[in-house]
Write a protein that holds these residues in place. Structure first.
Motif: not given
Ligand code: CA
Length: 235
Positions: A70-82, A93-105
């Motif tokens: 029941g933890r509902t905080m927003p989660v941004l996952i880091l994924t591999a590019r491809d 699984a419940g992620a809210d957003d993702y950014v692919a590595k490598p990324f810009h801060l």
């Protein structure tokens, strides 16, 4: 706002934490899935950055366990590019957003701002409460169009209250969301910061509700004023 970074690459973890702290967040860190899971399960974060490939417990399992509990905080996952499949698995699984590595801060920062404001029910990067405007992108505070200079602590406090305007925020909640784990937390200092903030803003927008906490809402409108405060009720 307080964030958690779960990333096993030490250098990347360090860079992320540094950039987030510079951007004004309180940040806790974990270097493996078990520690990350524990922190996210026991502390209150406004958002989490979660790597998927982690030692001890993988990111997907960490996320699934949080959501199951029941933890509902927003989660941004880091994924591999491809790895499109990582993204699909992450969202399922419940992620809210993702950014692919490598990324810009800058992209991480922008996505976090969006996640945090969405989670508190705001759609734009500018939060408005009567004559008070918080520009979360530029980290600026304006009163009647005039720029107000705040320290990073004062800004963080106002930022939290503005995101939750129209509902009572307790001192405990503020302490939990303004300071990282290692900070010497003392809820009495909150009162001091609120006092300073009131003085700097020169506005009657933060009410103290004895024994309950603080309420940020627009000052009483004069008969000729148009009501323009965005007041929301607790959801
Ligand atoms: Ca990794």
């Amino acid at each position: 706002m307080r964030l958690l970074v779960v990333e096993d690459d030490k250098e990347l973890n360090r860079q992320l934490v540094l950039a987030l702290e510079e951007a004004g967040y309180a940040v806790d860190r974990a270097l493996d899935g078990e520690e990350g899971h524990f922190l996210g399960d026991t502390e209150n974060y406004d958002a989490v950055i979660l790597d998927l490939g982690l030692p001890k417990k993988d990111g997907i399992s960490v996320l699934e366990d949080w959501r199951r509990a029941g933890r509902t905080m927003p989660v941004l996952i880091l994924t591999a590019r491809d790895r499109w499949s990582d993204k699909v698995q992450g969202f399922d699984a419940g992620a809210d957003d993702y950014v692919a590595k490598p990324f810009h801060l800058e992209e991480i920062l922008a996505r976090l701002r969006a996640l945090v404001r969405r989670a508190s029910g705001h759609a734009t990067s500018e939060l408005v409460c009567g004559p008070l405007v918080l520009d979360t992108k530029g980290r600026r505070v304006l009163v009647n169009g005039q720029l107000i200079k705040l320290t990073s602590h004062e800004y963080r406090l106002l930022d939290y209250l503005m995101h939750h305007m129209g509902r009572v925020v307790s001192r405990t909640e503020l302490v939990e969301h303004l300071y990282d784990q290692d900070f010497d937390r003392d809820s009495n200092t909150i009162e001091v910061f609120v006092g300073r903030l009131r003085k700097k803003l020169g506005l009657d927008v933060i009410q103290t509700l004895r024994g309950l906490g603080y309420l940020l809402s627009a000052p009483e409108a004069k008969p000729n004023d148009k009501p323009n405060a965005h007041v929301k009720t607790q959801s």
